[in-house]
Design a protein around this motif. Structure first.
Motif, PDB file in Angstrom:
ATOM      1  N   VAL A  36     -69.872 -26.104   6.123  1.00 47.85           N
ATOM      2  CA  VAL A  36     -69.674 -27.528   5.878  1.00 47.85           C
ATOM      3  C   VAL A  36     -68.867 -28.071   7.048  1.00 47.85           C
ATOM      4  O   VAL A  36     -67.848 -27.489   7.427  1.00 47.85           O
ATOM      5  N   THR A  37     -69.321 -29.180   7.600  1.00 48.01           N
ATOM      6  CA  THR A  37     -68.553 -29.897   8.613  1.00 48.01           C
ATOM      7  C   THR A  37     -68.522 -31.366   8.225  1.00 48.01           C
ATOM      8  O   THR A  37     -69.407 -31.845   7.508  1.00 48.01           O
ATOM      9  N   ALA A  38     -67.490 -32.054   8.679  1.00 44.61           N
ATOM     10  CA  ALA A  38     -67.357 -33.478   8.387  1.00 44.61           C
ATOM     11  C   ALA A  38     -66.454 -34.109   9.430  1.00 44.61           C
ATOM     12  O   ALA A  38     -65.741 -33.420  10.164  1.00 44.61           O
ATOM     13  N   SER A  40     -63.746 -37.712   9.790  1.00 42.97           N
ATOM     14  CA  SER A  40     -63.100 -38.802   9.070  1.00 42.97           C
ATOM     15  C   SER A  40     -62.327 -39.657  10.060  1.00 42.97           C
ATOM     16  O   SER A  40     -62.092 -39.258  11.198  1.00 42.97           O
ATOM     17  N   ALA A  48     -64.835 -41.032   5.627  1.00 47.40           N
ATOM     18  CA  ALA A  48     -65.582 -39.796   5.854  1.00 47.40           C
ATOM     19  C   ALA A  48     -67.020 -40.087   6.258  1.00 47.40           C
ATOM     20  O   ALA A  48     -67.650 -41.004   5.745  1.00 47.40           O
ATOM     21  N   ARG A  49     -67.521 -39.289   7.174  1.00 48.63           N
ATOM     22  CA  ARG A  49     -68.886 -39.455   7.667  1.00 48.63           C
ATOM     23  C   ARG A  49     -69.344 -38.139   8.297  1.00 48.63           C
ATOM     24  O   ARG A  49     -68.563 -37.209   8.433  1.00 48.63           O
ATOM     25  N   ILE A  51     -71.117 -35.733   7.195  1.00 50.33           N
ATOM     26  CA  ILE A  51     -70.912 -34.586   6.315  1.00 50.33           C
ATOM     27  C   ILE A  51     -72.210 -33.778   6.294  1.00 50.33           C
ATOM     28  O   ILE A  51     -73.268 -34.297   5.923  1.00 50.33           O
ATOM     29  N   TYR A  92     -70.534 -41.812   1.770  1.00 53.69           N
ATOM     30  CA  TYR A  92     -69.455 -41.247   0.962  1.00 53.69           C
ATOM     31  C   TYR A  92     -68.770 -42.433   0.302  1.00 53.69           C
ATOM     32  O   TYR A  92     -68.033 -43.179   0.943  1.00 53.69           O
ATOM     33  N   LEU A 102     -71.350 -38.739  -3.110  1.00 48.78           N
ATOM     34  CA  LEU A 102     -71.860 -38.405  -1.785  1.00 48.78           C
ATOM     35  C   LEU A 102     -73.381 -38.464  -1.859  1.00 48.78           C
ATOM     36  O   LEU A 102     -74.018 -37.713  -2.592  1.00 48.78           O
ATOM     37  N   LEU A 174     -61.697 -27.805   3.328  1.00 48.14           N
ATOM     38  CA  LEU A 174     -61.937 -28.078   4.742  1.00 48.14           C
ATOM     39  C   LEU A 174     -60.629 -27.976   5.510  1.00 48.14           C
ATOM     40  O   LEU A 174     -59.561 -28.300   4.988  1.00 48.14           O
TER      41      LEU A 174
END
Length: 178
Positions: A36-38, A40, A48-49, A51, A92, A102, A174
């Motif tokens: 998982v990567t995200a 912000s 947040a974007r 994702i 999000y 989400l 995260l």
């Protein structure tokens, strides 16, 4: 606007699914290898974007080797041809104090569908090693048949062996990247 990057802490995260078997009990499965990567806008996960979630189909585990092999076969995930499940978040959306939806596109096999999952934001904390961490509980449901996972059998009494509805659950931690 700052750009904070986040990556999964795999030792403090898990991804599982639940499916009804014979419509009387629930079988739980896990993906042992996932990412998982995200990004912000800030260290509080605001704005947040980007994702992105991926899972290695070959890492599937239901605590039964024969069933796992069947799940990797063309009857289900067809891991030889489609070895990764992929989700890309598109929105999000805050829906409560610590609750979010989400929205994004989930790809299983060669089928991509829009899905929405519920996210509970557990908060931000700095661990004893000085790492900033964000915690999330994710829950959702999908129809496996919409993704081409159509195999089934029927018992003598007429019950289906595997339900169409798959419940998704994940505990995701995260880590803020330097």
């Amino acid at each position: 606007m700052a750009n904070v990057k986040w990556a999964v802490d795999p030792t403090h995260s898990e991804v599982q699914f639940k499916v009804k078997h014979l419509m009387i009990t629930t079988v739980t499965g896990y993906f042992n290898n996932f990412n998982v990567t995200a990004e912000s806008e800030d260290e509080q996960f605001g704005g947040a974007r980007n994702i992105v979630f991926t899972a290695d189909v070959n890492s599937i585990s239901t605590n039964n080797e024969q069933r796992d092999t069947h799940l990797k076969s063309p009857d289900f995930f067809d891991a030889d041809q489609h070895d990764e499940i992929h989700f890309v978040g598109s929105k999000y959306e805050q829906v409560g104090d610590d609750r979010f939806k989400l929205h994004g596109d989930l790809t299983i096999r060669d089928t991509t569908k829009a899905v929405t999952v519920n996210v509970e934001f557990g908060g931000i904390v700095v661990d004893p090693y000085g790492q900033t961490k964000a915690g999330f509980t994710v829950e959702g449901k999908i129809s496996r048949k919409e993704f081409g996972l159509t195999w089934n059998a029927v018992t003598e009494a007429g019950s289906v062996v595997v339900s169409d509805e798959i419940k998704l659950q994940a505990e995701i931690q995260l880590v803020k990247q330097a």
